[in-house]
Write an enzyme that holds these catalytic residues in place. Structure first.
Site, PDB file in Angstrom:
ATOM      1  CG  HIS A   9     -37.292  58.792   8.652  1.00  0.00           C
ATOM      2  ND1 HIS A   9     -36.172  58.396   9.021  1.00  0.00           N
ATOM      3  CD2 HIS A   9     -37.561  57.871   9.363  1.00  0.00           C
ATOM      4  CE1 HIS A   9     -35.747  57.912  10.239  1.00  0.00           C
ATOM      5  NE2 HIS A   9     -36.762  57.792  10.295  1.00  0.00           N
ATOM      6  CG  HIS A 153     -41.197  56.387  11.264  1.00  0.00           C
ATOM      7  ND1 HIS A 153     -40.654  57.655  11.798  1.00  0.00           N
ATOM      8  CD2 HIS A 153     -42.952  56.707  10.798  1.00  0.00           C
ATOM      9  CE1 HIS A 153     -41.369  58.964  12.214  1.00  0.00           C
ATOM     10  NE2 HIS A 153     -42.717  58.646  11.066  1.00  0.00           N
TER      11      HIS A 153
END
Length: 217
Positions: A9, A153
């Site tokens: 991200h 992540h």
């Protein structure tokens, strides 16, 4: 083999401040939004068949910037959520170093042996089991040469890399995942064959090589 584009991200305020985020739902900051836009632009010419993401805002919003170029809806998967840092969440890295010096030392040297403090805190094995199960489920839905994107992540992407390369979880820190860095691999969930084409590419962000020395959070 199906082709997978693995993306971390974009940046958040807490990334910029050096805070542990974990499962806290922290949105992208302005820089992160721009990184996500650039990732979408970098991937718009590729024949992406599906886009998957952690449901946390920072991943989902990054994934939307990629999916919109392909007229796709982002499919969220709980298994791709970040590691639960327990009592570390919201703390600055400097605060963790003061309050949990021994645990932090172990986390940096032998991460697979650490359970994050607090009732909800996870181990890397916990993350590995849910993230890899989800990864295998997702990839097995696609045929040879299909191209999919997974936006995850730092920790989830790293345990996936440990999995496909059949590497011990204590090698977790060997993999760098910059905000909106792009990794491209081919992977066959049946034979476990893997080919890494690109690892942590950041040229689309204006940095051919990412040498950010800040600790991954």
């Amino acid at each position: 083999m199906p082709k997978i584009i693995l993306v971390r991200h974009g940046k958040t305020v807490w990334n910029a401040e050096g805070r542990y985020q974990g499962k806290m739902d922290i949105p992208l900051n302005e820089e992160g939004k721009e990184q996500a836009r650039k990732a979408g632009e970098a991937l718009k010419e590729f024949p992406v068949k599906a886009v998957f993401a952690s449901p946390l805002k920072r991943c989902y919003d990054t994934a939307v910037e990629i999916a919109k170029h392909h007229n796709l809806t982002v499919q969220t998967e709980e298994g791709f959520k970040e590691i639960d840092h327990g009592e570390w969440e919201g703390l600055l890295a400097s605060d963790v170093e003061k309050k949990y010096p021994e645990l932090l030392k172990l986390w940096r040297e032998k991460p697979a042996e650490v359970r994050m403090p607090g009732e909800s805190g996870e181990t890397l094995k916990d993350v590995y089991e849910r993230a890899v199960k989800t990864f295998e489920k997702v990839v097995s839905q696609f045929d040879d040469d299909d191209l999919i994107v997974i936006v995850g992540h730092d920790a989830t992407n790293k345990v996936i890399m440990c999995h496909v390369l059949e590497t011990d979880l204590n090698k977790f820190w060997a993999f760098k995942q910059a905000n909106c860095g792009i990794t491209v691999l081919e992977y066959n969930p049946k034979t476990k064959k893997v080919v890494i084409h690109v690892a942590n590419a950041t040229g689309h962000l204006g940095k051919d090589i990412d040498f950010d020395v800040q600790k991954s959070l």
